[in-house]
Structures are given as C-alpha cells and as structure tokens.
Design a protein around this motif. Structure first.
Motif, PDB file in Angstrom:
ATOM      1  N   ARG A 192       0.814  -1.226   0.000  1.00  0.00           N
ATOM      2  CA  ARG A 192       0.000   0.000   0.000  1.00  0.00           C
ATOM      3  C   ARG A 192       0.842   1.268   0.000  1.00  0.00           C
ATOM      4  O   ARG A 192       0.315   2.362   0.044  1.00  0.00           O
ATOM      5  CB  ARG A 192      -0.931   0.010   1.209  1.00  0.00           C
ATOM      6  N   LEU A 193       2.159   1.132  -0.017  1.00  0.00           N
ATOM      7  CA  LEU A 193       3.034   2.295  -0.001  1.00  0.00           C
ATOM      8  C   LEU A 193       3.145   2.895  -1.397  1.00  0.00           C
ATOM      9  O   LEU A 193       2.989   2.204  -2.402  1.00  0.00           O
ATOM     10  CB  LEU A 193       4.428   1.906   0.496  1.00  0.00           C
ATOM     11  N   ASP A 194       3.462   4.183  -1.454  1.00  0.00           N
ATOM     12  CA  ASP A 194       3.720   4.795  -2.745  1.00  0.00           C
ATOM     13  C   ASP A 194       5.022   4.223  -3.305  1.00  0.00           C
ATOM     14  O   ASP A 194       5.812   3.605  -2.588  1.00  0.00           O
ATOM     15  CB  ASP A 194       3.799   6.323  -2.623  1.00  0.00           C
ATOM     16  N   TYR A 195       5.266   4.436  -4.587  1.00  0.00           N
ATOM     17  CA  TYR A 195       6.415   3.829  -5.262  1.00  0.00           C
ATOM     18  C   TYR A 195       7.733   4.198  -4.576  1.00  0.00           C
ATOM     19  O   TYR A 195       8.565   3.338  -4.331  1.00  0.00           O
ATOM     20  CB  TYR A 195       6.451   4.251  -6.738  1.00  0.00           C
ATOM     21  N   TRP A 196       7.948   5.478  -4.268  1.00  0.00           N
ATOM     22  CA  TRP A 196       9.215   5.918  -3.688  1.00  0.00           C
ATOM     23  C   TRP A 196       9.460   5.246  -2.338  1.00  0.00           C
ATOM     24  O   TRP A 196      10.546   4.755  -2.059  1.00  0.00           O
ATOM     25  CB  TRP A 196       9.252   7.437  -3.533  1.00  0.00           C
ATOM     26  N   THR A 197       8.447   5.228  -1.478  1.00  0.00           N
ATOM     27  CA  THR A 197       8.598   4.649  -0.142  1.00  0.00           C
ATOM     28  C   THR A 197       8.821   3.144  -0.229  1.00  0.00           C
ATOM     29  O   THR A 197       9.677   2.595   0.469  1.00  0.00           O
ATOM     30  CB  THR A 197       7.366   4.959   0.727  1.00  0.00           C
ATOM     31  N   GLU A 198       8.097   2.475  -1.104  1.00  0.00           N
ATOM     32  CA  GLU A 198       8.284   1.033  -1.268  1.00  0.00           C
ATOM     33  C   GLU A 198       9.688   0.732  -1.792  1.00  0.00           C
ATOM     34  O   GLU A 198      10.367  -0.183  -1.307  1.00  0.00           O
ATOM     35  CB  GLU A 198       7.243   0.460  -2.234  1.00  0.00           C
ATOM     36  N   ASN A 199      10.143   1.506  -2.751  1.00  0.00           N
ATOM     37  CA  ASN A 199      11.479   1.329  -3.302  1.00  0.00           C
ATOM     38  C   ASN A 199      12.543   1.558  -2.222  1.00  0.00           C
ATOM     39  O   ASN A 199      13.520   0.811  -2.122  1.00  0.00           O
ATOM     40  CB  ASN A 199      11.689   2.274  -4.483  1.00  0.00           C
ATOM     41  N   THR A 200      12.345   2.582  -1.398  1.00  0.00           N
ATOM     42  CA  THR A 200      13.275   2.881  -0.312  1.00  0.00           C
ATOM     43  C   THR A 200      13.327   1.723   0.680  1.00  0.00           C
ATOM     44  O   THR A 200      14.400   1.312   1.123  1.00  0.00           O
ATOM     45  CB  THR A 200      12.862   4.175   0.409  1.00  0.00           C
ATOM     46  N   TYR A 201      12.169   1.176   1.005  1.00  0.00           N
ATOM     47  CA  TYR A 201      12.123   0.035   1.923  1.00  0.00           C
ATOM     48  C   TYR A 201      12.909  -1.146   1.352  1.00  0.00           C
ATOM     49  O   TYR A 201      13.731  -1.753   2.034  1.00  0.00           O
ATOM     50  CB  TYR A 201      10.679  -0.388   2.211  1.00  0.00           C
ATOM     51  N   HIS A 202      12.644  -1.486   0.107  1.00  0.00           N
ATOM     52  CA  HIS A 202      13.312  -2.639  -0.505  1.00  0.00           C
ATOM     53  C   HIS A 202      14.816  -2.409  -0.628  1.00  0.00           C
ATOM     54  O   HIS A 202      15.610  -3.339  -0.440  1.00  0.00           O
ATOM     55  CB  HIS A 202      12.687  -2.973  -1.857  1.00  0.00           C
ATOM     56  N   GLN A 203      15.219  -1.181  -0.911  1.00  0.00           N
ATOM     57  CA  GLN A 203      16.651  -0.867  -0.992  1.00  0.00           C
ATOM     58  C   GLN A 203      17.302  -1.051   0.383  1.00  0.00           C
ATOM     59  O   GLN A 203      18.377  -1.635   0.498  1.00  0.00           O
ATOM     60  CB  GLN A 203      16.847   0.562  -1.493  1.00  0.00           C
ATOM     61  N   SER A 204      16.653  -0.566   1.424  1.00  0.00           N
ATOM     62  CA  SER A 204      17.175  -0.732   2.789  1.00  0.00           C
ATOM     63  C   SER A 204      17.264  -2.206   3.154  1.00  0.00           C
ATOM     64  O   SER A 204      18.277  -2.666   3.700  1.00  0.00           O
ATOM     65  CB  SER A 204      16.270  -0.026   3.799  1.00  0.00           C
ATOM     66  N   ALA A 205      16.214  -2.942   2.871  1.00  0.00           N
ATOM     67  CA  ALA A 205      16.186  -4.364   3.202  1.00  0.00           C
ATOM     68  C   ALA A 205      17.314  -5.107   2.480  1.00  0.00           C
ATOM     69  O   ALA A 205      17.998  -5.958   3.069  1.00  0.00           O
ATOM     70  CB  ALA A 205      14.835  -4.964   2.834  1.00  0.00           C
ATOM     71  N   ARG A 206      17.527  -4.771   1.207  1.00  0.00           N
ATOM     72  CA  ARG A 206      18.590  -5.437   0.443  1.00  0.00           C
ATOM     73  C   ARG A 206      19.952  -5.125   1.047  1.00  0.00           C
ATOM     74  O   ARG A 206      20.783  -6.017   1.257  1.00  0.00           O
ATOM     75  CB  ARG A 206      18.532  -4.991  -1.021  1.00  0.00           C
ATOM     76  N   LEU A 207      20.207  -3.836   1.371  1.00  0.00           N
ATOM     77  CA  LEU A 207      21.490  -3.453   1.929  1.00  0.00           C
ATOM     78  C   LEU A 207      21.750  -4.095   3.288  1.00  0.00           C
ATOM     79  O   LEU A 207      22.895  -4.375   3.649  1.00  0.00           O
ATOM     80  CB  LEU A 207      21.586  -1.922   2.045  1.00  0.00           C
ATOM     81  N   LEU A 208      20.677  -4.331   4.056  1.00  0.00           N
ATOM     82  CA  LEU A 208      20.818  -4.913   5.389  1.00  0.00           C
ATOM     83  C   LEU A 208      20.693  -6.427   5.391  1.00  0.00           C
ATOM     84  O   LEU A 208      20.832  -7.065   6.438  1.00  0.00           O
ATOM     85  CB  LEU A 208      19.773  -4.306   6.332  1.00  0.00           C
ATOM     86  N   GLY A 209      20.422  -6.999   4.221  1.00  0.00           N
ATOM     87  CA  GLY A 209      20.288  -8.458   4.142  1.00  0.00           C
ATOM     88  C   GLY A 209      19.019  -8.978   4.777  1.00  0.00           C
ATOM     89  O   GLY A 209      18.959 -10.103   5.269  1.00  0.00           O
ATOM     90  N   VAL A 210      17.957  -8.159   4.764  1.00  0.00           N
ATOM     91  CA  VAL A 210      16.669  -8.560   5.325  1.00  0.00           C
ATOM     92  C   VAL A 210      15.821  -9.141   4.201  1.00  0.00           C
ATOM     93  O   VAL A 210      15.643  -8.497   3.168  1.00  0.00           O
ATOM     94  CB  VAL A 210      15.940  -7.347   5.965  1.00  0.00           C
ATOM     95  N   PRO A 211      15.277 -10.354   4.376  1.00  0.00           N
ATOM     96  CA  PRO A 211      14.466 -10.957   3.285  1.00  0.00           C
ATOM     97  C   PRO A 211      13.153 -10.226   3.065  1.00  0.00           C
ATOM     98  O   PRO A 211      12.653  -9.553   3.884  1.00  0.00           O
ATOM     99  CB  PRO A 211      14.216 -12.385   3.776  1.00  0.00           C
TER     100      PRO A 211
END
Length: 123
Positions: free
Chosen positions: A104-123
């Motif tokens: 339900r997040l906007d594109y920018w916020t969702e992208n930011t979340y996924h980028q953070s998760a990838r950098l931190l190794g969170v699935p």
C-alpha cells in the motif's frame, strides 16, 4: 540521554550558536552529547544523501551505550507528550507504533524500503 549526530556537507561550526542554544535548552533535563560524523561520510565521496542518512542511523548503534534506542531524523516531531512507556513496555519490550502494508506504499517509499532491506540483508 540525547546524542546529536551531525552529518552534513556544511561544517558544524557554521551552526555552533544554534547548536549551543539547543543543547542549553535540552540539557535542563537530559545529558547531551554531540558527535560530528561528517568527515567520515565526506571521505567516502560516493554515498548519496539517503545512504549517508541510513549509515548514520546504523553508526549510532555503536555509539549508544544501551541495548535500545530511538532514532529520529531532524524532520521528526511528536504531536503529544512522550515517555519511555511510549516506546517500551514495563518489561522493556519494544512497542510497535504502527503497522505498514508494503503493497500500500507509494512507489518511492516502497522502493526505499526494498533498498534498505537489500542493503541490510533482510528478506
């Protein structure tokens, strides 16, 4: 305790008067420490502003001498009085303040979340 991390392209000295006034105001009830992390991040040269902000938040965990901490950006504000019970139960368990459905997040916020998760190794 409050730890203020200064991370900016501009020298902290340019804002020394404002920072001292803020510290005097907060120091009435809290111990305040200021750490200038700017030289470390300027030396990297390749990080974006957002990446620097995230790295500074992670770095704060190595500075804070407690098991738990609350990290706020300078743009964050509270709309009501907060206490330690706002964030932690009497048994010192963290309290989640909100629930977010990623889809339900906007594109920018969702992208930011996924980028953070990838950098931190969170699935």
């Amino acid at each position: 305790n409050i730890i203020l991390l200064w991370v900016s392209q501009k020298p902290m000295e340019w804002y020394a008067g404002r920072i001292k006034r803020m510290i005097r105001m907060v120091a009435r009830t809290r111990h305040v420490t200021v750490k200038d992390l700017s030289p470390q991040f300027r030396a990297s040269g390749w990080l974006t502003g957002w990446e620097v902000q995230q790295a500074a938040k992670l770095k704060s965990a190595s500075i804070v001498p407690t098991e738990y901490m609350v990290v706020l950006d300078s743009k964050n504000t509270f709309g009501r009085l907060i206490t330690e019970r706002t964030f932690f139960t009497e048994c010192n368990q963290g309290i989640r303040q909100g629930h977010v459905v990623i889809k339900r997040l906007d594109y920018w916020t969702e992208n930011t979340y996924h980028q953070s998760a990838r950098l931190l190794g969170v699935p």
